[in-house]
Scaffold this active site. Structure first.
Site, PDB file in Angstrom:
ATOM      1  N   ASP A  68     -18.056 -24.757  13.901  1.00 29.00           N
ATOM      2  CA  ASP A  68     -16.679 -24.711  13.402  1.00 29.00           C
ATOM      3  C   ASP A  68     -15.831 -23.765  14.251  1.00 29.00           C
ATOM      4  O   ASP A  68     -16.344 -23.033  15.083  1.00 29.00           O
ATOM      5  CB  ASP A  68     -16.646 -24.282  11.923  1.00 29.00           C
ATOM      6  CG  ASP A  68     -17.483 -23.030  11.638  1.00 29.00           C
ATOM      7  OD1 ASP A  68     -17.957 -22.395  12.599  1.00 29.00           O
ATOM      8  OD2 ASP A  68     -17.667 -22.698  10.460  1.00 29.00           O
ATOM      9  N   ASN A 137     -17.982 -18.289  -1.238  1.00 25.86           N
ATOM     10  CA  ASN A 137     -17.572 -19.395  -2.118  1.00 25.86           C
ATOM     11  C   ASN A 137     -18.536 -20.590  -2.006  1.00 25.86           C
ATOM     12  O   ASN A 137     -18.261 -21.652  -2.544  1.00 25.86           O
ATOM     13  CB  ASN A 137     -16.149 -19.852  -1.765  1.00 25.86           C
ATOM     14  CG  ASN A 137     -16.042 -20.308  -0.314  1.00 25.86           C
ATOM     15  OD1 ASN A 137     -17.041 -20.328   0.408  1.00 25.86           O
ATOM     16  ND2 ASN A 137     -14.850 -20.677   0.100  1.00 25.86           N
ATOM     17  N   HIS A 139     -19.360 -22.075   0.868  1.00 32.27           N
ATOM     18  CA  HIS A 139     -19.058 -23.016   1.962  1.00 32.27           C
ATOM     19  C   HIS A 139     -20.160 -23.040   3.018  1.00 32.27           C
ATOM     20  O   HIS A 139     -20.924 -22.080   3.173  1.00 32.27           O
ATOM     21  CB  HIS A 139     -17.678 -22.735   2.584  1.00 32.27           C
ATOM     22  CG  HIS A 139     -17.583 -21.543   3.492  1.00 32.27           C
ATOM     23  ND1 HIS A 139     -16.369 -20.975   3.818  1.00 32.27           N
ATOM     24  CD2 HIS A 139     -18.511 -20.803   4.161  1.00 32.27           C
ATOM     25  CE1 HIS A 139     -16.563 -19.969   4.651  1.00 32.27           C
ATOM     26  NE2 HIS A 139     -17.859 -19.837   4.864  1.00 32.27           N
ATOM     27  N   GLU A 144     -15.281 -26.213   2.473  1.00 36.01           N
ATOM     28  CA  GLU A 144     -14.956 -25.376   1.321  1.00 36.01           C
ATOM     29  C   GLU A 144     -15.302 -26.098   0.010  1.00 36.01           C
ATOM     30  O   GLU A 144     -15.559 -27.313   0.022  1.00 36.01           O
ATOM     31  CB  GLU A 144     -13.449 -25.058   1.357  1.00 36.01           C
ATOM     32  CG  GLU A 144     -12.976 -24.365   2.630  1.00 36.01           C
ATOM     33  CD  GLU A 144     -13.323 -22.886   2.700  1.00 36.01           C
ATOM     34  OE1 GLU A 144     -14.470 -22.519   2.383  1.00 36.01           O
ATOM     35  OE2 GLU A 144     -12.443 -22.099   3.077  1.00 36.01           O
TER      36      GLU A 144
HETATM   37  C1  F6R Z   1     -19.448 -19.419  10.768  1.00 34.01           C
HETATM   38  C2  F6R Z   1     -19.524 -20.291   9.594  1.00 34.01           C
HETATM   39  C3  F6R Z   1     -19.423 -19.749   8.218  1.00 34.01           C
HETATM   40  C4  F6R Z   1     -20.371 -18.573   7.988  1.00 34.01           C
HETATM   41  C5  F6R Z   1     -20.290 -18.058   6.553  1.00 34.01           C
HETATM   42  C6  F6R Z   1     -21.103 -16.793   6.376  1.00 34.01           C
HETATM   43  O1  F6R Z   1     -19.510 -20.198  11.958  1.00 34.01           O
HETATM   44  O2  F6R Z   1     -19.632 -21.462   9.748  1.00 34.01           O
HETATM   45  O3  F6R Z   1     -19.703 -20.789   7.301  1.00 34.01           O
HETATM   46  O4  F6R Z   1     -21.689 -18.977   8.275  1.00 34.01           O
HETATM   47  O5  F6R Z   1     -18.975 -17.799   6.192  1.00 34.01           O
HETATM   48  O6  F6R Z   1     -20.577 -15.799   7.200  1.00 34.01           O
HETATM   49  P1  F6R Z   1     -21.294 -14.408   7.397  1.00 34.01           P
HETATM   50  O7  F6R Z   1     -22.606 -14.674   8.040  1.00 34.01           O
HETATM   51  O8  F6R Z   1     -20.377 -13.608   8.293  1.00 34.01           O
HETATM   52  O9  F6R Z   1     -21.451 -13.807   6.035  1.00 34.01           O
END
Ligand code: F6R
Length: 243
Positions: A68, A137, A139, A144
């Site tokens: 992403d 959340n 995701h 989302e």
């Molecule tokens: C990042 C991504 C997000 C993260 C998620 C957890 O490329 O796709 O879905 O994996 O928000 O983020 P962290 O590891 O920073 O808690």
């Protein structure tokens, strides 16, 4: 059913996740691999890099696919997904640009960018392996809560929790409201899926993933139905369910 592993520490989680990536590329030296950015996998990347160097593994046939990107940012923006992967994975491994398929969050046409990535992954025959983190959340990537589950690659309006958590990645305020991401259809069709979560802030959502229904309101819960999916939670993230 997905497999769920509970480990004591973030270090143990990182060792296990690195072993999973390593074993995938050993079995398939031309694997198509997608690794999330964010904070949770950074130690996994370190360990994976050490392992590949220690075993002198040839990564030249591996393709790395981006999960992403924030719309409006690209690899030159410190804290962007591409920038994180460049710094913590691609540069230390000396991965060549022609081995990387990654979103350009500054592309003139975001729909064109979705098509470019969708076609590139299609030509490669899909993803062999994906390492995912989980948002507070629930995701996955930028999929989302309430995400449509039939998208391969798409643009998403980010919810407030994601916009808020974006602050930890950037040293100065950024105004991000949309993301471009591999969609749930593509993620769920990956041959092997490993999802990691660490830290107290993830405990409520991890509890929902473990004990709640499988629902697109919690995108990570959709992995529960898949045999080829594995969750790895450390004690802080699974504090409500640690066994
Ligand atoms: C990042 C991504 C997000 C993260 C998620 C957890 O490329 O796709 O879905 O994996 O928000 O983020 P962290 O590891 O920073 O808690």
């Amino acid at each position: 059913m997905a497999k769920t592993r509970f480990v004591e520490t973030h270090e143990e989680l990182s060792v296990l996740a690195a072993e999973k990536i390593f074993s995938c590329i050993q079995q398939k030296p031309d694997a198509v691999v997608c690794l999330a950015g964010g904070d949770t996998p950074l130690r996994t990347f370190d360990i994976f890099i050490e392992k590949t160097k220690h075993h002198s593994v040839d990564l030249s046939k591996i393709t790395f696919v981006g999960l992403d990107e924030w719309i409006g940012l690209d690899g030159f923006d410190k804290g962007s997904c591409r920038n994180t992967l460049d710094e913590y994975l691609f540069s230390p491994l000396n991965v060549k640009e022609n081995q990387i398929i990654f979103f350009d969050g500054k592309a003139e046409s975001t729909e064109g960018e979705c098509n470019r990535i969708r076609n590139a992954i299609n030509r490669l025959g899909g993803l062999d392996f994906i390492l995912l983190g989980i948002g507070e959340n629930g995701h996955l990537g930028f999929n989302e809560p309430d995400v449509p589950v039939d998208e391969l690659v798409h643009i998403v309006t980010l919810d407030n929790i994601t916009r808020e958590s974006a602050r930890k990645y950037f040293s100065s305020p950024v105004n991000v409201s949309k993301g471009i991401t591999l969609g749930m259809k593509l993620i769920l069709s990956t041959k092997e899926i490993v999802t990691i979560a660490s830290g107290e802030s993830k405990a409520p959502i991890v509890d929902q993933i473990i004990n709640g229904p499988v629902t697109h309101k919690v995108p990570a819960s959709l992995l529960n139905n898949l045999e080829i999916a594995e969750f790895i939670f450390d004690k802080t993230a699974a504090s409500k369910n640690f066994v």
